[in-house]
Design a protein around this motif. Structure first.
Motif, short mmCIF file in Angstrom:
data_model
loop_
_atom_site.label_atom_id
_atom_site.label_comp_id
_atom_site.label_asym_id
_atom_site.label_seq_id
_atom_site.Cartn_x
_atom_site.Cartn_y
_atom_site.Cartn_z
N THR A 102 0.80 -1.20 0.05
CA THR A 102 0.19 -0.02 -0.02
C THR A 102 0.86 1.18 0.12
N PHE A 103 0.38 2.28 -0.13
CA PHE A 103 1.05 3.69 -0.29
C PHE A 103 1.91 3.73 1.23
N ARG A 104 1.08 3.66 2.37
CA ARG A 104 1.67 3.63 3.53
C ARG A 104 3.14 2.76 3.77
N GLU A 105 2.76 1.61 3.15
CA GLU A 105 3.68 0.56 3.56
C GLU A 105 4.86 0.84 2.51
N TYR A 106 4.66 1.37 1.59
CA TYR A 106 5.90 2.04 0.31
C TYR A 106 6.68 2.96 1.18
N ILE A 107 5.83 3.93 1.53
CA ILE A 107 6.51 5.41 1.93
C ILE A 107 7.42 5.03 3.18
N SER A 108 6.84 4.02 4.18
CA SER A 108 7.66 3.50 5.38
C SER A 108 8.86 2.90 4.99
N TYR A 109 8.73 2.01 3.94
CA TYR A 109 9.97 1.46 3.33
C TYR A 109 11.13 2.22 2.69
N VAL A 110 10.53 3.22 2.16
CA VAL A 110 11.43 4.02 1.48
C VAL A 110 12.00 5.08 2.48
N GLY A 111 11.30 5.49 3.58
CA GLY A 111 12.06 6.16 4.69
C GLY A 111 13.18 5.29 5.33
N ALA A 112 12.75 3.95 5.62
CA ALA A 112 13.84 3.05 6.11
C ALA A 112 14.93 2.88 5.33
N SER A 113 14.73 2.73 3.88
CA SER A 113 15.73 2.46 3.21
C SER A 113 16.68 3.55 2.96
N TYR A 114 16.38 4.84 3.03
CA TYR A 114 17.35 6.04 3.03
C TYR A 114 17.57 6.53 4.45
N GLY A 115 17.11 5.84 5.51
CA GLY A 115 17.54 6.27 6.88
C GLY A 115 17.07 7.85 7.19
N LYS A 116 15.93 7.91 6.65
CA LYS A 116 15.18 9.45 6.98
C LYS A 116 14.05 9.18 7.43
N LYS A 117 13.62 10.14 8.09
CA LYS A 117 12.21 10.35 8.92
C LYS A 117 11.67 11.25 8.02
N LEU A 118 10.53 10.90 7.37
CA LEU A 118 9.87 11.62 6.23
C LEU A 118 8.60 12.73 6.95
N SER A 119 8.78 13.92 6.30
CA SER A 119 8.07 14.78 6.78
C SER A 119 6.95 15.38 5.72
N ASP A 120 6.17 16.02 6.37
CA ASP A 120 5.13 16.62 5.37
C ASP A 120 3.94 15.68 4.73
N ILE A 121 4.18 14.62 5.23
CA ILE A 121 3.32 13.62 4.20
C ILE A 121 1.86 13.94 4.28
N GLU A 122 1.29 14.24 5.49
CA GLU A 122 0.11 14.41 5.39
C GLU A 122 -0.46 15.51 4.55
#
Length: 237
Positions: A102-122
């Motif tokens: 799902t989108f939520r799963e994908y964006i969580s995976y990308v954040g972990a892969s890049y070692g970043k806490k993603l902001s402004d998602i909502e």
């Protein structure tokens, strides 16, 4: 332009890049380009000019290439280096990877892969009118909504180099306008390379416009030179 404290404005320098699928018929030949820090660069050309091939090369998807010089932040770079992968993100014209996320799963995976806490998602989800689709499998999304999923991820990730290959394709009017806004704001975070066959979208967003023809950059327009009429005439010649 935001200057780096280390001195140089150049983010990426490529000199005499050759890319081929068949060695005897290179798609890009003696291709040279410089991307500065914190700018938006539009890449335009007719179908078959090599725009997508160039972006695939930078993304590490192609290994049939040779370059005289590749520099990233003034240091020699291997395009398929793992460190470089974490400095850039690409939104492809078509992308069918991670289809069972799902989108939520994908964006969580990308954040972990890049070692970043993603902001402004909502905020991005609302801006792209994607609220209804965050828990839908990527494989079940329409072309436009799938494009939105990857664009939201890109702008949340904020890499130093963001590459967008035909990002307008499939988007509705409101989402296209929001995309232009986010591209304009991105100079605060990094550099955007925006490839499109839609001339008007390139002109609305870019600090420089590069015309790609027969595998080479034939012309560069900057500042007040960026006018759709002038660039269209260049493409016709």
């Amino acid at each position: 332009m935001i200057r780096n404290s280390m001195g140089s404005e150049e983010l990426l320098v490529l000199k005499n890049l050759n890319v081929w699928y068949t060695k005897e018929r290179p798609v890009l030949e003696k291709f040279s380009l410089e991307l500065k820090r914190n700018e938006v660069v539009g890449l335009i050309g007719m179908n078959g000019a090599g725009k997508t091939t160039f972006i695939k090369t930078l993304s590490g998807l192609l290994d049939s290439f040779h370059a005289e010089t590749v520099l990233w932040e003034d240091k020699p770079l291997m395009l398929r280096d793992n460190g470089f992968k974490k400095e850039r993100y690409i939104v492809f014209a078509e992308d069918h990877s991670f289809q069972f996320f799902t989108f939520r799963e994908y964006i969580s995976y990308v954040g972990a892969s890049y070692g970043k806490k993603l902001s402004d998602i909502e905020e991005l989800v609302c801006g792209f009118h994607f609220e209804e689709y965050t828990d839908v499998l990527l494989k079940e999304l329409s072309m436009g909504n799938l494009k939105k999923a990857y664009l939201i991820t890109a702008f949340a990730l904020k890499p130093k180099l963001l590459m967008l290959d035909e990002p307008v394709n499939g988007l509705d009017f409101q989402s296209t306008e929001y995309l232009y806004q986010k591209i304009g704001e991105y100079r605060k975070h990094g550099t955007v390379l925006f490839s499109s066959h839609v001339l008007e979208s390139i002109c609305l967003t870019s600090d420089r416009v590069l015309v790609l023809e027969q595998g080479q950059i034939k012309k560069c327009f900057a500042g007040q030179e960026i006018e759709a009429g002038k660039i269209r005439e260049e493409l016709k010649e």
